[in-house]
Design a protein around this motif. Sequence first.
Motif, mmCIF file in Angstrom:
data_model
loop_
_atom_site.group_PDB
_atom_site.id
_atom_site.type_symbol
_atom_site.label_atom_id
_atom_site.label_comp_id
_atom_site.label_asym_id
_atom_site.label_seq_id
_atom_site.Cartn_x
_atom_site.Cartn_y
_atom_site.Cartn_z
ATOM 1 N N ARG A 1 16.413 15.008 -11.571
ATOM 2 C CA ARG A 1 16.297 13.763 -12.333
ATOM 3 C C ARG A 1 15.802 12.641 -11.438
ATOM 4 N N GLU A 2 15.345 11.578 -12.078
ATOM 5 C CA GLU A 2 14.888 10.406 -11.329
ATOM 6 C C GLU A 2 15.965 9.333 -11.405
ATOM 7 N N LEU A 3 16.222 8.743 -10.249
ATOM 8 C CA LEU A 3 17.253 7.706 -10.167
ATOM 9 C C LEU A 3 16.616 6.396 -9.731
ATOM 10 N N ILE B 1 -2.112 11.403 -1.069
ATOM 11 C CA ILE B 1 -1.794 12.682 -1.731
ATOM 12 C C ILE B 1 -0.377 13.063 -1.325
ATOM 13 N N GLU B 2 0.388 13.588 -2.250
ATOM 14 C CA GLU B 2 1.735 14.005 -1.861
ATOM 15 C C GLU B 2 2.168 15.251 -2.633
ATOM 16 N N GLU B 3 3.181 15.901 -2.080
ATOM 17 C CA GLU B 3 3.689 17.102 -2.742
ATOM 18 C C GLU B 3 4.234 16.741 -4.123
ATOM 19 N N PHE B 4 4.120 17.645 -5.066
ATOM 20 C CA PHE B 4 4.758 17.479 -6.369
ATOM 21 C C PHE B 4 6.235 17.820 -6.183
ATOM 22 N N VAL B 5 7.098 16.874 -6.502
ATOM 23 C CA VAL B 5 8.540 17.092 -6.321
ATOM 24 C C VAL B 5 9.121 17.598 -7.644
ATOM 25 N N ALA B 6 9.691 18.803 -7.606
ATOM 26 C CA ALA B 6 10.322 19.345 -8.822
ATOM 27 C C ALA B 6 11.729 18.752 -8.897
ATOM 28 N N VAL C 1 12.945 9.201 -1.499
ATOM 29 C CA VAL C 1 12.531 7.895 -2.013
ATOM 30 C C VAL C 1 11.137 8.049 -2.610
ATOM 31 N N ASN C 2 10.980 7.651 -3.866
ATOM 32 C CA ASN C 2 9.636 7.667 -4.457
ATOM 33 C C ASN C 2 8.928 6.350 -4.193
ATOM 34 N N GLU C 3 9.531 5.264 -4.585
ATOM 35 C CA GLU C 3 8.788 4.003 -4.497
ATOM 36 C C GLU C 3 9.705 2.798 -4.396
ATOM 37 N N ILE C 4 9.245 1.806 -3.638
ATOM 38 C CA ILE C 4 9.983 0.548 -3.513
ATOM 39 C C ILE C 4 9.170 -0.548 -4.196
ATOM 40 N N VAL D 1 -1.666 12.701 -6.724
ATOM 41 C CA VAL D 1 -2.592 11.814 -6.017
ATOM 42 C C VAL D 1 -2.392 10.409 -6.582
ATOM 43 N N LYS D 2 -2.264 9.437 -5.678
ATOM 44 C CA LYS D 2 -1.973 8.060 -6.111
ATOM 45 C C LYS D 2 -2.938 7.078 -5.456
ATOM 46 N N ALA D 3 -3.446 6.142 -6.257
ATOM 47 C CA ALA D 3 -4.214 5.042 -5.682
ATOM 48 C C ALA D 3 -3.286 4.299 -4.731
ATOM 49 N N ASP E 1 0.877 -1.172 0.000
ATOM 50 C CA ASP E 1 0.000 0.000 0.000
ATOM 51 C C ASP E 1 0.918 1.227 0.000
ATOM 52 N N LYS E 2 0.714 2.135 -0.963
ATOM 53 C CA LYS E 2 1.645 3.270 -1.105
ATOM 54 C C LYS E 2 1.670 4.153 0.147
ATOM 55 N N TYR E 3 0.544 4.206 0.876
ATOM 56 C CA TYR E 3 0.525 5.030 2.087
ATOM 57 C C TYR E 3 1.334 4.353 3.201
ATOM 58 N N ASP F 1 2.934 1.487 -13.736
ATOM 59 C CA ASP F 1 3.159 2.257 -14.966
ATOM 60 C C ASP F 1 2.320 3.523 -15.015
ATOM 61 N N GLY F 2 2.208 4.188 -13.900
ATOM 62 C CA GLY F 2 1.475 5.460 -13.871
ATOM 63 C C GLY F 2 -0.032 5.299 -13.805
ATOM 64 N N GLN F 3 -0.539 4.045 -13.946
ATOM 65 C CA GLN F 3 -1.979 3.822 -13.783
ATOM 66 C C GLN F 3 -2.264 4.039 -12.307
HETATM 67 P P1 ADP Z 1 3.801 3.776 -10.425
HETATM 68 O O1 ADP Z 1 3.681 2.969 -9.180
HETATM 69 O O2 ADP Z 1 2.590 3.716 -11.293
HETATM 70 O O3 ADP Z 1 5.088 3.552 -11.178
HETATM 71 P P2 ADP Z 1 4.950 6.169 -9.302
HETATM 72 O O4 ADP Z 1 4.564 6.596 -7.955
HETATM 73 O O5 ADP Z 1 6.301 5.526 -9.425
HETATM 74 O O6 ADP Z 1 3.816 5.280 -9.944
HETATM 75 O O7 ADP Z 1 4.919 7.420 -10.257
HETATM 76 C C1 ADP Z 1 5.212 7.331 -11.643
HETATM 77 C C2 ADP Z 1 5.976 8.584 -12.065
HETATM 78 O O8 ADP Z 1 5.191 9.749 -11.762
HETATM 79 C C3 ADP Z 1 7.286 8.802 -11.354
HETATM 80 O O9 ADP Z 1 8.322 8.072 -11.942
HETATM 81 C C4 ADP Z 1 7.464 10.299 -11.536
HETATM 82 O O10 ADP Z 1 7.918 10.601 -12.854
HETATM 83 C C5 ADP Z 1 6.052 10.800 -11.382
HETATM 84 N N1 ADP Z 1 5.806 11.135 -9.945
HETATM 85 C C6 ADP Z 1 5.341 10.308 -9.011
HETATM 86 N N2 ADP Z 1 5.247 10.921 -7.812
HETATM 87 C C7 ADP Z 1 5.663 12.194 -8.013
HETATM 88 C C8 ADP Z 1 5.817 13.326 -7.159
HETATM 89 N N3 ADP Z 1 5.472 13.298 -5.880
HETATM 90 N N4 ADP Z 1 6.291 14.471 -7.720
HETATM 91 C C9 ADP Z 1 6.617 14.547 -9.037
HETATM 92 N N5 ADP Z 1 6.494 13.502 -9.881
HETATM 93 C C10 ADP Z 1 6.034 12.341 -9.387
#
Ligand code: ADP
Length: 376
Positions: A176-178, A168-173, A253-256, A133-135, A97-99, A141-143
């Motif tokens: 680059r993504e690593l 819901i989370e802040e938009f991170v400017a 960290v965006n996602e594991i 906002v994320k389910a 669960d992403k939360y 893949d962004g779904q």
């Molecule tokens: P998924 O689980 O569908 O891959 P992610 O959470 O990894 O979803 O998000 C997919 C993409 O959306 C990320 O690789 C990034 O480019 C963009 N993204 C996700 N969260 C954020 C955020 N908080 N701020 C800016 N861009 C984001």
Amino acid sequence: MKRIGVIGGGQLAWMMASAAQELGIKLVIQTPDATDVAVSLAEDIVFAAVDDVAATKILATKCDIITFENEFVDLAGLGKLDAVFLPPLAALAPLLDKYTQRCYLRDLGLPVPKFAVLEQPELPSGFEFPVVVKARRNGYDGQGTFMIKAKSALVDLYHRYPDTPFLIEEFVAFDRELAIIAARGASGEVVTYPILETQQEEQVCRRVFTLDDLPESLVETCGSIATKLMISLNAIGVFGIELFATCDGRVLVNEIAPRTHNSGHLTIEACATSQFSQLIRAVAGLPLGSTKLICGGAVMVNLLGYEDSQSDYLAKRQQISSIPDTYIHWYGKESRIGRKLGHVTVLVGNNPSQTSQNSRQQAEVIARQVETIWYE
Ligand code: ADP
């Protein structure tokens, strides 16, 4: 160990099967679809949905341990089975669960974007537009990931999916993504792969590059995030860790992903041990392999469907193959818009006339070349 069960039968299981074969191990898969690409390489198949626990009970009778290519499972149901899962179910529990994943990372002291549960169609206090906002579950893949710029879009989304719990989370400017692929073996040893840059469009991964210009401090930060996480989760297996590198030098960290990951596909040709071989080694209790880069650099380009079609795109694949040092992995799926149909890895910097300074530039040019052929 002779047989590993895999929940899921898509391209990740397919690439696992090739790696397993080299180590003399057979895969048994659980997948609902006879046309799934891993079906052709599996020793045995349990045809059932990935969250069908009764089917996993049958899978368990056909193998020594069970691993995952897909995390859309019924964790509570799996917990009732008398079977060995690797990574252990307890390592998956906070992540599905992403939360709860965000909470776990925060509580571990790892840096994450500001986040909250979306409980009503309003910005929680402390947030401002744009937000993401994320389910909470089953996104890929962004779904299930939505960039929201204004109140009206937030209200609209909230009412469009009344039954979907959202984060819901802040938009991170980000600058680059690593991504970093990490593995932990049965003995507790953790290894990490070279840090990669991923490029997403419309939230879908399009390209992945090896890097040779990362400051040492950033390399250390990413490596220690990955190591801390694998140890704290008591993980055994391979995990993909997606990160944002911000303009002001921070890493969030965006996602594991508790499994092999799209960002690690180039390890098949570019590293001494592929992420798939590493997974098999980790869950089979074998010593982990070297994660070293064995080429000057590499780029991986996803081949995404751009139309609904049954074509096998042979002519385009042949054209892409004519680029030197190119490896195409074709998943044999029917094409649908946005679907990952295959990927291409190109090794760069192996030619003595290319210096390390220009291998990235060269990778960019090659990625454009592949995409021009593919999407033209
Ligand atoms: P998924 O689980 O569908 O891959 P992610 O959470 O990894 O979803 O998000 C997919 C993409 O959306 C990320 O690789 C990034 O480019 C963009 N993204 C996700 N969260 C954020 C955020 N908080 N701020 C800016 N861009 C984001």
